[in-house]
Design a protein around this motif. Structure first.
Motif, PDB file in Angstrom:
ATOM      1  N   ASN A  73      13.384 -39.816 -25.867  1.00 24.68           N
ATOM      2  CA  ASN A  73      12.158 -40.583 -26.123  1.00 24.68           C
ATOM      3  C   ASN A  73      12.426 -41.926 -26.797  1.00 24.68           C
ATOM      4  N   ASN A  74      13.694 -42.199 -27.063  1.00 25.78           N
ATOM      5  CA  ASN A  74      14.042 -43.462 -27.733  1.00 25.78           C
ATOM      6  C   ASN A  74      15.322 -44.026 -27.131  1.00 25.78           C
ATOM      7  N   GLN A  75      15.321 -44.145 -25.802  1.00 28.43           N
ATOM      8  CA  GLN A  75      16.526 -44.586 -25.109  1.00 28.43           C
ATOM      9  C   GLN A  75      16.726 -46.097 -25.208  1.00 28.43           C
ATOM     10  N   VAL A  76      18.000 -46.491 -25.181  1.00 26.37           N
ATOM     11  CA  VAL A  76      18.371 -47.911 -25.174  1.00 26.37           C
ATOM     12  C   VAL A  76      19.073 -48.166 -23.847  1.00 26.37           C
ATOM     13  N   ILE A  77      18.434 -48.952 -22.977  1.00 27.00           N
ATOM     14  CA  ILE A  77      18.965 -49.189 -21.637  1.00 27.00           C
ATOM     15  C   ILE A  77      19.691 -50.537 -21.593  1.00 27.00           C
ATOM     16  N   ILE A  78      21.006 -50.471 -21.412  1.00 27.61           N
ATOM     17  CA  ILE A  78      21.824 -51.682 -21.302  1.00 27.61           C
ATOM     18  C   ILE A  78      22.690 -51.545 -20.053  1.00 27.61           C
TER      19      ILE A  78
ATOM     20  N   TYR B 257      26.148 -56.806 -10.565  1.00 25.83           N
ATOM     21  CA  TYR B 257      26.718 -57.435 -11.754  1.00 25.83           C
ATOM     22  C   TYR B 257      25.723 -58.386 -12.409  1.00 25.83           C
ATOM     23  N   LYS B 258      24.926 -59.086 -11.602  1.00 21.81           N
ATOM     24  CA  LYS B 258      23.972 -60.052 -12.157  1.00 21.81           C
ATOM     25  C   LYS B 258      22.938 -59.379 -13.051  1.00 21.81           C
ATOM     26  N   GLU B 259      22.670 -58.082 -12.810  1.00 20.53           N
ATOM     27  CA  GLU B 259      21.710 -57.360 -13.645  1.00 20.53           C
ATOM     28  C   GLU B 259      22.228 -57.214 -15.075  1.00 20.53           C
ATOM     29  N   SER B 260      23.568 -57.245 -15.220  1.00 17.01           N
ATOM     30  CA  SER B 260      24.156 -57.061 -16.544  1.00 17.01           C
ATOM     31  C   SER B 260      23.819 -58.205 -17.489  1.00 17.01           C
ATOM     32  N   PHE B 261      23.541 -59.388 -16.947  1.00 17.61           N
ATOM     33  CA  PHE B 261      23.181 -60.523 -17.795  1.00 17.61           C
ATOM     34  C   PHE B 261      21.839 -60.287 -18.486  1.00 17.61           C
ATOM     35  N   LYS B 262      20.975 -59.499 -17.818  1.00 17.67           N
ATOM     36  CA  LYS B 262      19.666 -59.205 -18.411  1.00 17.67           C
ATOM     37  C   LYS B 262      19.808 -58.333 -19.650  1.00 17.67           C
ATOM     38  N   GLY B 263      20.900 -57.572 -19.725  1.00 17.30           N
ATOM     39  CA  GLY B 263      21.112 -56.714 -20.886  1.00 17.30           C
ATOM     40  C   GLY B 263      21.320 -57.482 -22.168  1.00 17.30           C
ATOM     41  N   ILE B 264      21.754 -58.739 -22.033  1.00 17.38           N
ATOM     42  CA  ILE B 264      21.951 -59.565 -23.225  1.00 17.38           C
ATOM     43  C   ILE B 264      20.622 -59.773 -23.940  1.00 17.38           C
ATOM     44  N   ASN B 265      19.532 -59.842 -23.178  1.00 14.90           N
ATOM     45  CA  ASN B 265      18.204 -60.012 -23.775  1.00 14.90           C
ATOM     46  C   ASN B 265      17.833 -58.845 -24.680  1.00 14.90           C
TER      47      ASN B 265
END
Length: 477
Positions: free
Chosen positions: A66-71, A256-264
């Motif tokens: 219930n408190n996941q961190v998606i990176i 791979y481009k999706e990984s840049f969104k994880g920086i946010n």
């Protein structure tokens, strides 16, 4: 045409003068090649960091549905490259010292497996501890306390630390390449000599040492390129490795481009999470993590700089080291803002020093290469395997071991403490832990033999902090 040549000469003279390249008996070409060697030796951290932190967050998510961190995958790899670029360039520009930095081994494992995976601290809140540990390091580095603590360590012990860093580098190379593996009935044993990746690593060692013996100019980079080419040939011939993959041109994740969104997700959490009272200020584990991260960074950095100091000599070396400690501390603080774990000076920088690096230009080149590597991270993961860099890391360790003759073995306390520092640093897989245990042993032996007056007062005063470094990780609430 003449104007262009004149302009180029001015730029070369400016670079030479700013970095004191000629004054330190080096050349621009040598510094650039050294930067490349250091990058090749260090870039594994991009992929190791992604793996270690992803493991911890995956375990957190399993236990906290219930408190996941998606990176996304590779986010930590991108962040690691960015932080290595920033900190290495800063080191070169400000300290003018041939040391490159990135997120350190040891601190990343502690954060991932001891704090996040066990649920002791939220994955986002942990960056408050990283940020504040850097702030403490900055304060200590700017004060006279840091200098007095480091100066309180006997010269023989500093030499042992330098040698220990060399042995540690060799141990990393041998284990990462599969030459040394976990034993069947023993703690360690030799890897499979039928494994092409292991054989490639042994080829790298032999070729590098032979080129070193013949004192061939640029021998480290020649050995690396030779090993890489041979590895690609072995891969194309259809051979398969049991331990590590052979070098390949294969491209990684298509998303791979999706990984840049994880920086946010991670950006600014070192500040945002300060308002998370439950996970930060009311959490006893937070304070344990804060002090542990500070002490780990402090001693890892000290060990690396001691090791490099033993292998270089120029007029303003001590001034550069003082600045290097400040850069190390500032880098941890600044890079935690984008989600990097504790940034530290890398022992692999000695591969550049071994090639003749003497200035910060080497660090800047390494930093620029980290920056340029970001779009190619999935490709580099296939090309720069542990086997490719094994020879370079082994030769660094061999070169650093020559300082053994400087240790006063007639003094049994010094001899015992020094050898234990070297062995513990390597076998605990931690520069910081080896230094702390070795210093504690030294202090205890000096007290037991009635020589307590010979121990520097600042080292005695700092000894409770050494004990805390060992005890705190064992405490649970």
């Amino acid at each position: 045409m003449l104007w262009e040549i004149s302009n180029l000469e001015k730029k070369v003279n400016f670079i030479d003068g700013y970095f004191k390249i000629s004054k330190r008996n080096s050349t621009i070409g040598r510094e650039i090649v050294s930067g490349l060697i250091v990058f090749i030796s260090m870039c594994y951290i991009i992929f190791v960091q992604e793996s270690i932190l992803s493991d911890g967050i995956n375990l957190w998510n399993i236990n906290h549905p219930n408190n996941q961190v998606i990176i996304p995958k590779w986010t930590f790899g991108i962040i690691t490259a960015l932080s290595a670029a920033f900190s290495s360039i800063l080191m070169g520009m400000y300290a003018n010292y041939p040391v490159s930095l990135a997120s350190g081994m040891g601190a990343n494992a502690f954060i991932s497996y001891t704090l996040i995976a066990t649920g002791k601290i939220n994955p986002l809140a942990v960056f408050v501890a990283v940020f504040l540990s850097g702030v403490i390091f900055v304060i200590v580095s700017l004060s006279g306390l840091r200098k007095k603590i480091l100066n309180s360590i006997p010269n023989d012990i500093k030499t042992a630390i330098s040698i220990g860093v060399g042995f540690f580098i060799m141990y990393i190379a041998l284990s990462n390449s599969g030459i040394i593996i976990g034993g069947n009935g023993t703690i360690t044993s030799i890897g499979s000599l039928k494994d092409p990746s292991v054989l490639l690593a042994m080829f790298a060692i032999i070729v590098t040492i032979i080129l070193w013996i013949y004192d061939l100019k640029g021998y480290i980079i020649i050995a690396i390129v030779s090993t890489l080419v041979l590895g690609l040939v072995l891969n194309l011939s259809g051979l398969e490795s049991e331990s590590n993959p052979l070098p390949s041109f294969g491209w990684g994740e298509l998303n791979y481009k999706e990984s840049f969104k994880g920086i946010n997700v991670l950006f600014g959490q070192s500040f945002i999470q300060m308002g998370n009272v439950k996970q930060v200020w009311a959490n006893p584990e937070f304070y344990i993590a804060l002090l542990t991260l500070f002490l780990t960074d402090f001693f890892n950095t000290a060990g690396t700089l001691f090791g490099i100091n033993e292998n270089i000599d120029f007029e303003d070396k001590e001034k550069c080291v003082n600045k290097a400690l400040i850069v190390d501390a500032v880098s941890t603080t600044a890079c935690s803002i984008i989600g990097a774990t504790n940034v530290t000076s890398f022992a692999e920088s000695t591969s550049g020093v071994q090639n003749g690096a003497r200035t910060g230009l080497t660090s800047i080149v390494t930093g620029i290469l980290f920056l340029l590597s970001i779009p190619f991270i999935p490709l580099l993961g296939g090309l720069i395997t542990p086997s490719v860099t094994t020879g370079a890391m082994i030769i660094v360790g061999i070169s650093m071991a020559k300082s053994l003759t400087k240790i006063e073995f007639e003094d049994k306390v010094i001899a015992s403490s020094s050898i234990l520092i070297i062995i513990l640093m390597m076998l605990t897989y931690s520069i910081g832990t080896g230094i702390v245990l070795g210093l504690l042993i030294y202090i205890i032996l000096m007290i037991a033999t009635g020589r307590i007056k010979e121990v520097d007062n600042y080292l005695m005063a700092f000894s409770p902090m050494l004990l805390l470094f060992i005890i705190l990780p064992l405490i649970t609430f």
